[in-house]
Design a protein around this motif. Structure first.
Motif, short mmCIF file in Angstrom:
data_model
loop_
_atom_site.label_atom_id
_atom_site.label_comp_id
_atom_site.label_asym_id
_atom_site.label_seq_id
_atom_site.Cartn_x
_atom_site.Cartn_y
_atom_site.Cartn_z
N ALA A 254 0.85 -1.20 0.00
CA ALA A 254 0.00 0.00 0.00
C ALA A 254 0.88 1.24 0.00
N PRO A 255 1.74 1.39 -1.02
CA PRO A 255 2.72 2.49 -1.02
C PRO A 255 2.09 3.87 -0.97
N GLY A 256 1.00 4.06 -1.73
CA GLY A 256 0.36 5.37 -1.75
C GLY A 256 -0.27 5.71 -0.42
N ALA A 257 -0.94 4.75 0.20
CA ALA A 257 -1.58 4.99 1.49
C ALA A 257 -0.55 5.29 2.58
N VAL A 258 0.58 4.57 2.55
CA VAL A 258 1.64 4.83 3.53
C VAL A 258 2.23 6.21 3.30
N LEU A 259 2.48 6.55 2.05
CA LEU A 259 3.02 7.88 1.74
C LEU A 259 2.05 8.97 2.18
N ASP A 260 0.77 8.81 1.92
CA ASP A 260 -0.21 9.81 2.32
C ASP A 260 -0.21 10.01 3.83
N ALA A 261 -0.10 8.91 4.57
CA ALA A 261 -0.07 9.00 6.04
C ALA A 261 1.17 9.75 6.51
N LEU A 262 2.32 9.45 5.90
CA LEU A 262 3.57 10.13 6.27
C LEU A 262 3.51 11.60 5.92
N ARG A 263 3.02 11.92 4.73
CA ARG A 263 2.95 13.32 4.29
C ARG A 263 2.09 14.13 5.25
N LYS A 264 0.93 13.61 5.58
CA LYS A 264 0.02 14.35 6.46
C LYS A 264 0.63 14.54 7.84
N PHE A 265 1.23 13.50 8.37
CA PHE A 265 1.79 13.56 9.72
C PHE A 265 3.03 14.45 9.79
N LEU A 266 3.99 14.21 8.89
CA LEU A 266 5.24 14.96 8.95
C LEU A 266 5.05 16.43 8.55
N SER A 267 4.23 16.68 7.55
CA SER A 267 4.04 18.06 7.09
C SER A 267 3.30 18.90 8.12
N ALA A 268 2.37 18.30 8.84
CA ALA A 268 1.59 19.03 9.83
C ALA A 268 2.45 19.49 10.99
N LEU A 269 3.54 18.78 11.25
CA LEU A 269 4.38 19.09 12.40
C LEU A 269 5.72 19.68 12.02
N ARG A 270 5.87 20.01 10.74
CA ARG A 270 7.16 20.50 10.27
C ARG A 270 7.47 21.87 10.83
#
Length: 270
Positions: A254-270
């Motif tokens: 599930a590469p896209g779903a994992v990437l989406d989760a990382l993007r949302k989490f890391l970008s929100a706290l950057r």
């Protein structure tokens, strides 16, 4: 990119980008008999979107030299030494399976060095069956087969990390064989599994983590069942949980779903 860590070159895939001290850093840590390539979609994305990326091969395997870590604690110290070596005061840590325990322990040992923590396919305790531990020494091909059967919920989901139609099961077996063969002196299969099985500090480490933690769970994970990850999440200070439609090999299933989760989490706290 080869980075001198503890007297030996440690390989880190950077997405072809030079390290920029003005950018945030994210370290991707693989599991047993995996290397930097299991993070290829996720790591490349962040490398091209304003992050320093260090997707590593663990010491003594793949493209990294040195001695394979015999414990989660030893591997965690290597990750912290890597941050020192590149001059990164803080980083986000993203780990899968064995790598998730390494990331967890590193975040607990040096909470001021870790901005965000992502645990993919995690569990505590991460016990390994005696039969699988024995097979990793005496019948490694059988053990590789067993791990792959339990790690994949489907054999060729479209699209996969390497393109539609990729045979994930075959690709994973080939990677594990290659990683096992990369060190003729030490059985990195057994060493990694034993380190997971022996690790007793998960609950204490989770309590010591100061940063937000994301748990990415495979709904069909038979290696690290979702209920185990959710139990660990209850001990985190600032937990988030995302479940994806995959087994243990969730970055490739599930590469896209994992990437989406990382993007949302890391970008929100950057």
């Amino acid at each position: 990119m080869d980075i001198p860590v503890n007297g030996h070159p440690l390989y880190a895939y950077t997405g072809g980008k030079p390290f920029d001290a003005a950018q945030p850093t994210v370290v991707f840590i693989p599991g047993v008999l995996n290397d930097h390539s299991v993070w290829i979609l996720q790591s490349r994305h962040f490398a091209y979107h304003g992050w320093n990326v260090l997707a590593i091969d663990l010491p003594g395997q793949g493209r990294s030299q040195g001695t394979p870590p015999a414990s989660v604690e030893e591997a965690a110290q290597t990750v912290l030494a890597l941050l020192d070596a590149v001059g990164a005061p803080r980083a986000a840590l993203v780990g899968h399976s064995f790598g998730s325990l390494i990331a967890l322990e590193a975040a607990a040992r040096a909470p001021e060095r870790v901005s965000q923590l992502v645990l993919c396919g995690t569990a505590f305790p991460m016990k390994v069956s005696p039969a699988l531990l024995d097979a990793s020494v005496n019948a490694p091909e059988k053990a590789i087969h067993m791990v792959n059967v339990f790690s994949h919920s489907t054999l060729s989901p479209p699209p996969s990390a390497l393109g539609p139609g990729t045979w994930l099961y075959g690709a994973s077996r080939a990677l594990m064989r290659r990683m096992l063969a990369s060190n003729r002196a030490v059985n990195v299969f057994h060493t990694g599994f034993k380190a997971c099985d022996d690790y007793a500090g998960g609950e204490k480490a989770m309590a010591a983590v100061q940063c937000p933690t994301l748990f990415v769970i495979g709904a069909h994970d038979q290696m690290t069942p979702p209920k185990s990850a959710r139990a660990l999440a209850k001990l985190a200070r600032q937990p988030s949980v995302v479940e994806v439609n995959a087994g243990h090999a969730l970055m490739t299933e599930a590469p896209g779903a994992v990437l989406d989760a990382l993007r949302k989490f890391l970008s929100a706290l950057r």
